[in-house]
Design a protein around this motif. Sequence first.
Motif, PDB file in Angstrom:
ATOM      1  N   PRO A   1      -3.734  10.693  -6.908  1.00 18.37           N
ATOM      2  CA  PRO A   1      -3.521  10.853  -5.471  1.00 18.37           C
ATOM      3  C   PRO A   1      -3.815   9.929  -4.446  1.00 18.37           C
ATOM      4  CG  PRO A   1      -4.667  12.598  -6.353  1.00 18.37           C
ATOM      5  CD  PRO A   1      -4.815  11.704  -7.441  1.00 18.37           C
ATOM      6  N   ASP A   2      -4.725   9.057  -4.564  1.00 19.73           N
ATOM      7  CA  ASP A   2      -4.946   8.042  -3.542  1.00 19.73           C
ATOM      8  C   ASP A   2      -3.921   7.043  -3.468  1.00 19.73           C
ATOM      9  OD1 ASP A   2      -6.148   7.386  -5.850  1.00 19.73           O
ATOM     10  OD2 ASP A   2      -7.135   5.779  -4.853  1.00 19.73           O
ATOM     11  N   THR A   3      -3.500   6.558  -4.842  1.00 20.70           N
ATOM     12  CA  THR A   3      -2.432   5.703  -5.108  1.00 20.70           C
ATOM     13  C   THR A   3      -1.123   6.150  -4.435  1.00 20.70           C
ATOM     14  OG1 THR A   3      -3.548   4.676  -6.922  1.00 20.70           O
ATOM     15  CG2 THR A   3      -1.506   4.067  -6.670  1.00 20.70           C
ATOM     16  N   ALA A   4      -0.961   7.471  -4.753  1.00 20.05           N
ATOM     17  CA  ALA A   4       0.366   8.170  -4.469  1.00 20.05           C
ATOM     18  C   ALA A   4       0.489   8.068  -2.885  1.00 20.05           C
ATOM     19  CB  ALA A   4       0.455   9.324  -4.908  1.00 20.05           C
ATOM     20  N   ILE A   5      -0.607   8.265  -2.227  1.00 20.19           N
ATOM     21  CA  ILE A   5      -0.674   8.297  -0.843  1.00 20.19           C
ATOM     22  C   ILE A   5      -0.531   6.837  -0.310  1.00 20.19           C
ATOM     23  CG2 ILE A   5      -2.186   8.357   1.400  1.00 20.19           C
ATOM     24  CD1 ILE A   5      -3.314  10.827  -0.201  1.00 20.19           C
ATOM     25  N   GLY A   6      -1.142   5.857  -0.979  1.00 18.93           N
ATOM     26  CA  GLY A   6      -1.084   4.617  -0.271  1.00 18.93           C
ATOM     27  C   GLY A   6       0.335   3.983  -0.558  1.00 18.93           C
ATOM     28  N   LEU A   7       0.960   4.365  -1.637  1.00 19.62           N
ATOM     29  CA  LEU A   7       2.304   3.643  -2.018  1.00 19.62           C
ATOM     30  C   LEU A   7       3.302   4.344  -1.140  1.00 19.62           C
ATOM     31  CD1 LEU A   7       3.751   2.453  -4.659  1.00 19.62           C
ATOM     32  CD2 LEU A   7       4.182   4.753  -5.172  1.00 19.62           C
ATOM     33  N   THR A   8       3.057   5.656  -0.875  1.00 23.72           N
ATOM     34  CA  THR A   8       4.184   6.270  -0.290  1.00 23.72           C
ATOM     35  C   THR A   8       4.106   5.743   1.276  1.00 23.72           C
ATOM     36  OG1 THR A   8       3.949   8.320  -1.535  1.00 23.72           O
ATOM     37  CG2 THR A   8       5.151   8.476   0.522  1.00 23.72           C
ATOM     38  N   LEU A   9       3.062   5.710   1.706  1.00 19.71           N
ATOM     39  CA  LEU A   9       2.949   5.392   3.283  1.00 19.71           C
ATOM     40  C   LEU A   9       3.240   4.088   3.736  1.00 19.71           C
ATOM     41  CD1 LEU A   9       0.324   3.776   4.557  1.00 19.71           C
ATOM     42  CD2 LEU A   9      -0.780   5.826   3.904  1.00 19.71           C
ATOM     43  N   SER A  10       3.203   3.128   2.627  1.00 22.36           N
ATOM     44  CA  SER A  10       3.416   1.600   2.968  1.00 22.36           C
ATOM     45  C   SER A  10       4.887   1.524   2.792  1.00 22.36           C
ATOM     46  CB  SER A  10       2.413   0.770   2.085  1.00 22.36           C
ATOM     47  OG  SER A  10       2.570   0.932   0.714  1.00 22.36           O
ATOM     48  N   VAL A  11       5.433   2.093   1.572  1.00 21.98           N
ATOM     49  CA  VAL A  11       6.744   1.887   1.385  1.00 21.98           C
ATOM     50  C   VAL A  11       7.782   2.619   2.351  1.00 21.98           C
ATOM     51  CG1 VAL A  11       8.701   2.500  -0.459  1.00 21.98           C
ATOM     52  CG2 VAL A  11       6.557   1.550  -1.289  1.00 21.98           C
ATOM     53  N   PHE A  12       7.375   3.714   2.660  1.00 22.45           N
ATOM     54  CA  PHE A  12       8.076   4.429   3.738  1.00 22.45           C
ATOM     55  C   PHE A  12       8.188   3.684   5.083  1.00 22.45           C
ATOM     56  CE2 PHE A  12       9.644   9.032   3.090  1.00 22.45           C
ATOM     57  CZ  PHE A  12       9.208   9.038   1.912  1.00 22.45           C
ATOM     58  N   PHE A  13       6.976   3.029   5.472  1.00 27.41           N
ATOM     59  CA  PHE A  13       6.866   2.430   6.654  1.00 27.41           C
ATOM     60  C   PHE A  13       7.629   1.221   6.537  1.00 27.41           C
ATOM     61  CE2 PHE A  13       4.762  -0.719   9.456  1.00 27.41           C
ATOM     62  CZ  PHE A  13       4.732   0.066  10.700  1.00 27.41           C
ATOM     63  N   GLY A  14       7.786   0.644   5.314  1.00 31.32           N
ATOM     64  CA  GLY A  14       8.317  -0.730   4.940  1.00 31.32           C
ATOM     65  C   GLY A  14       9.937  -0.463   5.099  1.00 31.32           C
ATOM     66  N   VAL A  15      10.286   0.432   4.657  1.00 29.14           N
ATOM     67  CA  VAL A  15      11.790   1.049   4.984  1.00 29.14           C
ATOM     68  C   VAL A  15      12.033   1.225   6.350  1.00 29.14           C
ATOM     69  CG1 VAL A  15      13.586   2.648   4.504  1.00 29.14           C
ATOM     70  CG2 VAL A  15      11.885   2.095   2.646  1.00 29.14           C
TER      71      VAL A  15
END
Lengths: 439, 262, 287
Positions: free
Chosen positions: A100-114
């Motif tokens: 879960p922690d990886t999923a959170i970090g991944l999602t927030l940073s990629v969404f923000f990147g987009v």
Amino acid sequence: MWLFEQIVEFFSFQDVNIRYVALGTLLLGASSAVVGCFTFLRKKALVGDTIAHSILPGICLSFIIFKTKDPLMLLLGAMLSGWLSVYVVDYISANSKIKPDTAIGLTLSVFFGVGILLLTHIQHSGNSAQAGLDKFLFGKAASLVQNDVITFGIVSVILIGTIILFFKQFSLISFDVHFAKTIGLSVRTFEVILSTITVLAVAIGIQTVGVVLMAAMLITPAAAARFWTDKLKVMVIIAAIIGGVSGIFGAFISYTAPSMPTGPWIVAVLSFIAIGSMLVAPKNGAISKSRKQKKNQRKILEDNIIKLLYKLGEKENEFFKNRSIRTLKNYREYPEKKLLKGLNILKKKNQVVLVNDLWVLTEEGKKAGMRVVRIHRLWELYLTTYLRIAPDHVHEDAETIEHIITPEMESKLEHLLDYPEKDPHSANIPYKNEKDINE
Amino acid sequence: MNIQVDNPVLEVHDLTVSYDKKPVLWDVDFTIPYGNLVGIIGPNGAGKSTLIKAIMGLVPKGSGYIKLYDDSLDSVRHKVSYVPQRESVDWDFPASVLDVVLMGRYGKKGLLKRVSKKDKEIAYESLKRVNMLDFASRQISQLSGGQQQRTFLARALAQEADLYLMDEPFAGVDAATERSIVDLLLEMRKEGKTIVVVHHDLQSAIDYFDWTLLLNTRLVASGPTEKVFTTELLQETYGGKLTLLSKIGDLMKEKQFPAREK
Amino acid sequence: MSDFWIILTGCLASVSCGLLGCFLILRQMAMVGDAISHAVLPGIVIAFLFSGSLDSVPMLIGAATFGVITTYLIELFNKKGGLQKDASIGITFTWLFAIGVILISLYADDVHIDQDCVLFGEIAYVALEPLVSYIPGLSAPSTVWVLFIVMLLIIAMIIFGYKGLFLTTFDPSFAAAIGVSTVVWHYLLMSAVSVTTVVSFESVGAILVVALLIAPAATAYLITDKLPKMLVIAALVGVIASFGGYYLAVWLDASVAAAIASVLGIEFTLAFLFSPQDGIIIKRLRR
């Protein structure tokens, strides 16, 4: 004096702008704190962070598609992508070995990147209407106007109203999802409602404090409130107050020093309150812990000295003999200062008196000393009888436990062991008088 | 019943361990003789795992001391092997069975030296003893529960220790695996190793162990299994907590009282 | 030439981040990495006040210190304060980040740190830097030099500390039982993350550096179940994203760092769907 004038000026709310900013930050702080209590208790403290980072692409897409800065359309886009991010985090952690922690970090940073990709694209494309989109990055609390406050008001009513309406359901799914399921609650439905209002709170709040700090608006008041209470309702109210107060305070600081950013100050105040709560809260606070430990040490010191005086009396069969500091030091390796400190406390309690620089036990002191010795010996007997510990191993433990046993435990102990006369080392267990035994 | 032995392999002296000042082990004191298969038995929450963690220095002690081979842990670490609970690690970790077993060689060699051919031989030999040789290059994410447990045992064997402390090695493994693990432990005992096993099943305990510790926060008994397995002692172990003792424990937590005066 | 330096910068930063990210996600500390990347901000500002520039030794020391403080505070709130891990992470980094922003406003005249830059950096600046030559015949912008040296250090740390990192990541209690200090390895890794975050800060900013830390590692984690392979794949994923991101950014006329993060997202999605081992489509087909 300058500060005082500033305070008066600010809190009189004469100035219209001040009124809007203060009211806006108050509403925002309080309502996001209320919502945050539940994400905090559901152990999803970083959901707010995920959403805050993830609404940007929705805002930008909505702008690109509808070519408008209509707040409602932007909000719609924000809600959709914020909601999507929550779903993506859950989906990734449920359907792969990603934690879960990886999923959170991944999602927030990629969404923000987009989001940044789209935002910079919009900015560079020379669309003049885009100005102002970047308030979703840094927040613009100081420039809140009447319309914003109206929006905040409406949203706060929706948020707090929903929470009050579904308070029971939300507390159930926050405390015990499995139980909630067994009593037939549609957990999924209320999870969706809860994440929807969380997304809403973030989408509004982010315009005030910015993308990074939004997480704090949700969880920091909740965490601070948690130190003060175990009751959910009380916690929600305390969190709301902390959130609201920090909001106003942040607004006040950037009013007195206009170059100061409001959002970071709100968060600084929030963190200050949270850390302060951690230190001073009566139950679990660090200061109360260390005070308890000091109290323990004092109790240990008193008990040990009175016990020593009693035991010397027991040995010499003369309880009320004058004894010098030196004699006492021979038996207890305390520094003289510490010994004197303890004796003086006992003197105040009328358990010893000082006669010509010599210390004498009083009748009261004898009783107190007897009690410590009795508990010590009873506990030794308890350890050998019930814990099957060898007699030569029990002394150390009894040295500690003699200080902590309450009168109620003491009588239980006596009863359990049936008022024994001898401890495991065949020393007499002293009782006040025969009557006590019969009681 | 607490039978003390001369010249023990492991001596635990008046050990108290607390979590947030609340004692979970209370004045535990025992000795264990060489070359035995020892079971630590007790109900859930009795502090069984905590006891071996304390022996390995993984949780702080409130009082007491522990001696292994009449020495401190640090000076005999290479002779002691610890097998954690299987659930304590993430089995999705990108590693092969052999990688995990080779960890058993790290303690002896230090972290900087390369893994030698001999280390690999020892690792393969260990895998062979737990019947896992064919799985050496398998990724650990593909193992069953029993295979995971046997991988941990192989790692322990690769340590070439004399004293083994195992936390619930039979938890969640099938009957056949349990049987083969027991056979292995018996074989190790024959080679003169001492093996201490945290175990929760009373039924099988009496068959497996030479020496048994009954534990429920306090030590109820320590001695040869046939002497310890009396109805009275078992009832005492499983008959719940001592009310007074848990009350005092709670009070110590509330008042933040130290386990010892100093 | 400018596109070469930009892509190279992206590659160097993403290789360093990707390698460290593998250990972060395996230790289930991805969000600690996120927290560090935000919480080094006050360290950067303070160091900037002392040294007056962004690429300097004081900067690295300041950042590494704040990185370690962050990890320490998270543990403090978690253990002494009894807060859940997530909450202590959230409180710590927002607090330190807020202090950082306040410091920037307070010393706005002395500290030239752009707010945008804090969040998503500006990798294109590297192309504007003068070239410096530390090795005869090789000249490069100083950012590239710094990133290059940090990358070498990280590779060296992983090669020489492989066993320690592997052991303390997979089974910390076994590591402690054989006498390996888990604390030392923990703080070594956290310092490395802090330093990497800071040197990448100017180029990619606080949030996108998180994408570089987590996304390549997560992608590689789905593709392989061997740690050495995972490290190599993570580095490769980062390099591919640096190239792809650059051209995507040129095409869209948008931020390069953001484009790199977006490409990383695409790479992860592909792995998530089609990875031979764990891809959900592959799994479904196999069934």
